[in-house]
Design a protein around this motif. Sequence first.
Motif, PDB file in Angstrom:
ATOM      1  N   THR A 243       1.518  -1.346  -0.014  1.00 56.50           N
ATOM      2  CA  THR A 243       0.082  -0.042   0.190  1.00 56.50           C
ATOM      3  C   THR A 243       0.691   1.091   0.220  1.00 56.50           C
ATOM      4  N   LEU A 246       0.085   5.953   4.138  1.00 56.58           N
ATOM      5  CA  LEU A 246      -1.269   6.124   5.504  1.00 56.58           C
ATOM      6  C   LEU A 246      -1.170   6.043   6.272  1.00 56.58           C
ATOM      7  N   ILE A 282      -8.982   5.274   7.973  1.00 54.44           N
ATOM      8  CA  ILE A 282      -7.516   5.564   6.306  1.00 54.44           C
ATOM      9  C   ILE A 282      -7.910   6.681   5.595  1.00 54.44           C
ATOM     10  N   ASN A 284      -5.490   8.635   3.032  1.00 54.02           N
ATOM     11  CA  ASN A 284      -4.539   8.405   1.918  1.00 54.02           C
ATOM     12  C   ASN A 284      -4.072   9.761   0.908  1.00 54.02           C
ATOM     13  N   THR A 309      -7.124   1.012  -0.396  1.00 53.88           N
ATOM     14  CA  THR A 309      -6.583   2.531   0.290  1.00 53.88           C
ATOM     15  C   THR A 309      -6.087   2.845  -1.345  1.00 53.88           C
TER      16      THR A 309
END
Length: 347
Positions: A243, A246, A282, A284, A309
């Motif tokens: 990912t 984050l 979360i 981003n 994500t």
Amino acid sequence: MKKAVIILFILLPVLISSVIFAFPDKEISELENRKLMVRNDISADIKDGGFQNDIESFLSDQFPYRKKLVLAQNELKYLLGKRDISGAYICKEGRLVQKITEGDINKTAAFSYADKINSIAKNNKVFVMLIPSAEITMKNELPKGAPVYDFDSLYSELENRLVNANCIDLKDTFSGDYFYKTDHHWNANGAYRAYNAFCNAKGEKAETIDSFELKTVCNDFQGTLYSKTLVVETKDEIRLPKTGELKVTADGKKIDFYDFDALKTKDKYNVFEGGNHGIVEIENKDAKSDKTLLILKDSFANSFVPYITGDYSKIIMLDERYTFISVSDYVKMVKPNEILVLKEIVN
């Protein structure tokens, strides 16, 4: 001699109970990943049978060498040809599949929840992914003659109640090896397949699985179904998608998206966000969109969310088992662009 045997028969349970009460209680069974009955939990109400039932549960949970006793019992059952042990089917090549019965499905609660979600979907963009169990998608792997729950009928009833939502049927999507061999959750491939189905429902193109650069972080995972049976030596690997950077909080506290310390414990599935929380947020800043997604979830979502994500600037995961928040009120407060209901039907 008979008299001695009778006395021993009477005194042995008393002696064992005395030994159990003499030692401190064990509060958690790491093997079974559950809270054990402790003496403070024992009901004082004798009339309704609560005291008697609690004493029985307490003595069973706190019994010395309990794991060895359970293992011996289950091994004997296996040697006698039984393949349905402690709520799990023992299948080909050591695979374990959760057994689903009528008692595992609370239809009243499921229908009530569907009606609530359908009401929310009148004024919000809602997607619903109801997760079929491995029993449904891997029928050919089950022991001969094993009964299979009629998921199709239940799903149809729920879909009829969710007329305002976009229902995503995963049954055909999961016609393969997409679940862990020793745990009821889907594996990395299964979570990816769900992500792919979600993208298709939104009319978007999913990223290829190779683009997530899955990394194996564990190859000795033995999950919830192993803990029920103990009679197979099968082990699973846990793979994590890559990912971006984050920012993650759980119930207001900053956490790591992947909790690598969990890999040192029995419940290695908690590597995903450190397990279940009431509300996980979360963020981003490099996401493809500035959209907010609200996920109404259970533990299956924990391994699903890494794949999405990059698609949302903010993802909120709400697990109603760990909060007292009204979902309808919470939706009005956060005003998400999209809502995803991602849950297993089994209680």
